[in-house]
Design an enzyme around this catalytic site. Structure first.
Site, short mmCIF file in Angstrom:
data_model
loop_
_atom_site.label_atom_id
_atom_site.label_comp_id
_atom_site.label_asym_id
_atom_site.label_seq_id
_atom_site.Cartn_x
_atom_site.Cartn_y
_atom_site.Cartn_z
N GLU A 64 1.20 -1.35 0.33
CA GLU A 64 0.06 -0.06 -0.18
C GLU A 64 0.81 1.47 0.38
O GLU A 64 1.79 1.31 0.78
CB GLU A 64 -0.96 -0.03 1.29
CG GLU A 64 -2.17 0.51 1.44
CD GLU A 64 -2.19 2.29 1.26
OE1 GLU A 64 -2.04 2.33 0.19
OE2 GLU A 64 -2.03 2.16 2.53
N CYS A 90 -1.93 8.45 2.56
CA CYS A 90 -1.66 8.33 1.06
C CYS A 90 -3.02 8.75 0.35
O CYS A 90 -3.16 9.13 -0.90
CB CYS A 90 -1.54 6.75 1.30
SG CYS A 90 -2.53 5.90 2.17
C1 UN1 Z 1 -3.25 6.16 4.48
O1 UN1 Z 1 -3.26 7.40 4.46
O2 UN1 Z 1 -2.06 5.03 4.52
O3 UN1 Z 1 -9.10 6.87 3.47
C2 UN1 Z 1 -4.57 5.18 4.96
C3 UN1 Z 1 -8.59 7.62 4.05
C4 UN1 Z 1 -8.22 6.61 5.75
C5 UN1 Z 1 -7.29 5.61 5.54
C6 UN1 Z 1 -5.36 6.24 4.77
N1 UN1 Z 1 -9.44 5.80 5.96
O4 UN1 Z 1 -7.59 8.58 4.67
#
Ligand code: UN1
Length: 509
Positions: free
Chosen positions: A262, A296
């Site tokens: 990821e 992310c």
């Molecule tokens: C991340 O930034 O690694 O959808 C995960 C989202 C959160 C998860 C982010 N539920 O922004």
């Protein structure tokens, strides 16, 4: 402007909170100093378990696996149910640690813990739904079916920005699937990890789970590399940069392990002329400036129809002007600090490069609270208007920096959305049903997450989470992501008393 807490205030709060969650601070004392992005000052000095710690942890986890895989899945689910209950009891404490170590505002830090509680609920239900399929056999008196079995030790490498939830997505699912977990958290957020882990250990102890079922290994890249290369780790789930993923993926593949990656995102929203601009602005501001741009899933690009680009940029800039920046634990603050100087420097360099590429900075940029917190890095979320998607726009800068680009026809907007190496999340804001459907279709966005009239970030746990291309292709959390944590056996069962061969093969001796 809010007051920034002092070193002593934050360190005391962090240690008291960790202790309340069950962390034995003496057992993890050491000489690696951790710092809070809130004030840029020391929080604690902790041990580094390193590569040797990984070896010991994996071997304990392998022993635990032999016992845990025999526990019925619904009974494994009961332990995860208890974990969820304890997380709810410790929600405020864990959120405080997330704020101190990752710099998240209280509401988002609490949201992160809620995400953990939600995945526990999901996993408990899942523990009675690890379904295999049955298929009609081509042979009389035969049954063909598949069974899902526990896989083995799961290694989890997580990043600073979701120091708790990402581990819990992996762990709640892994545990009901029958797998032990060895966690190498970010070096920047050790207390959060230790506290989450202590809460889990309490739940596991109440359910007589085998020792070593869940472990944390503190350390830097050497610990991460040891976990990645360890032949005893059946599945390696890693969240972080694309650079990290491109080192991890081949290394795990070399030893025929499984990886779940990821990695980076470069998430865009397409804003069509028919978009409801009030809703669009709110959606963009949360996704682009929320979490100080450090998800992310953060929105990094807006691809706006030329007819709405000016008005949209003006309204976004006005909203950015009103964003309260400061101590993430203070009431009303919406933007906390960047994690460290490196993050701020990367943001400043990207803004400069974008300007050199012909872009114009229309909002934000620059540092704030420099006097009140000289060791911390608070940045004003920035918007840069760009005519073209230059190289810097194609890169993920992990900071609140939003590029606004124009498009003339919808096919061009889709092409721009897809013209970056990453493929995590995307959105379209439109009232035109055909545009929305096209964006979600096979000819539309090439991302793992494709949204309509909602921003790119803040996904619920029920869906599979992850993305394509340089994002790594892994899926975590909901839907059928659990399958990555189990192995599938295909069973052909013959109750006919004869031995007919498949494909009509004749082999009579
Ligand atoms: C991340 O930034 O690694 O959808 C995960 C989202 C959160 C998860 C982010 N539920 O922004």
């Amino acid at each position: 402007m809010t007051t920034i807490p002092t070193q002593a205030e934050l360190a005391t709060l962090a240690l008291e909170t960790a202790r309340r969650c069950g962390v034995d601070l003496d057992a993890v004392a050491g000489d690696v100093t951790t710092v809070s992005p809130v004030n840029g000052q020391r929080v604690a000095s902790l041990a580094r378990h390193g590569a040797a710690g990984v070896d010991a942890a994996v071997s304990r986890a392998q022993d635990a696996f032999l016992a845990w895989r025999r526990v019925p899945a619904p009974a494994r689910g009961a332990a995860v149910k208890r974990f969820g209950e304890l997380l709810a009891e410790h929600k405020d404490d864990l959120a405080v640690l997330v704020s101190i170590e990752a710099g998240k505002i209280t509401s988002e830090a609490r949201g992160e813990i809620q995400e953990m509680i939600d995945i526990c609920d999901f996993a408990v239900g899942l523990s009675r739904q690890l379904y295999g399929r049955t298929m009609p056999s081509e042979r009389p008196g035969h049954r063909l079916m598949e069974t899902w079995h526990p896989l083995g030790v799961v290694g989890v490498i997580s990043a600073f920005n979701f120091p708790a939830a990402v581990w819990s997505w992996n762990t709640a699912i892994a545990l009901v699937c029958g797998d032990p977990v060895v966690w190498k958290p970010s070096e920047l957020t050790p207390l959060t990890s230790l506290a989450c882990h202590a809460v889990l250990l309490q739940a596991l102890a109440e359910h007589d789970a085998p020792a070593g079922l869940s472990q944390v290994v503190l350390g830097g890249p050497e610990a991460g590399e040891a976990l990645v290369g360890h032949p005893g780790v059946a599945l390696l789930s890693a969240t972080g940069s694309t650079r990290m993923g491109s080192a991890v993926g081949p290394r795990v593949a070399e030893r025929f392990g499984r990886s779940l990656l990821e990695l980076g995102g470069n998430n865009a929203a397409v804003v069509a002329p028919s978009a409801d601009l009030d809703l669009t602005v709110r959606g963009i501001v949360f996704s682009a400036a929320g979490t100080a741009g450090q998800r992310c899933t953060t929105m990094r690009r807006v691809i706006a129809h030329r007819s709405v680009a000016d008005e949209l940029t003006d309204r976004l800039s006005a909203a950015y002007e009103r964003l309260p920046i400061g101590n993430p634990m203070a009431d009303g603050v919406l933007v906390g600090p960047l994690v460290n100087r490196r993050a701020y420097d990367a943001m400043a360099a990207a803004v400069e490069q974008a300007q050199a590429d012909g872009g114009s900075l229309v909002a934000g940029g620059g540092r704030v609270l420099e006097d009140a917190a000289p060791d911390a890095f608070y940045a004003r979320p920035a918007i840069v208007r760009m005519e073209k998607q230059s190289d810097v726009v194609g890169r993920e800068t992990f900071a609140p920096l939003l590029y606004v680009l124009p498009y003339d026809d919808f096919a061009e907007a889709i092409a721009l959305n897809n013209a970056v190496p990453q493929g995590l999340s995307s959105s379209v804001f439109t009232s035109d049903v055909a545009e929305a459907e096209l964006f979600c279709s096979a000819e539309g966005s090439d991302c793992g997450i494709v949204n309509v009239n909602i921003g790119t970030s803040g996904a619920e746990i029920g869906g599979a989470f992850g993305g394509e291309k340089e994002t790594g292709g892994g899926r975590e959390s909901g839907s059928d992501a659990w399958r990555a944590y189990m192995r599938r056996a295909t069973n052909t069962i013959n109750y006919s008393g004869e031995l007919p061969l498949a494909q009509g093969v004749d082999f009579t001796v």
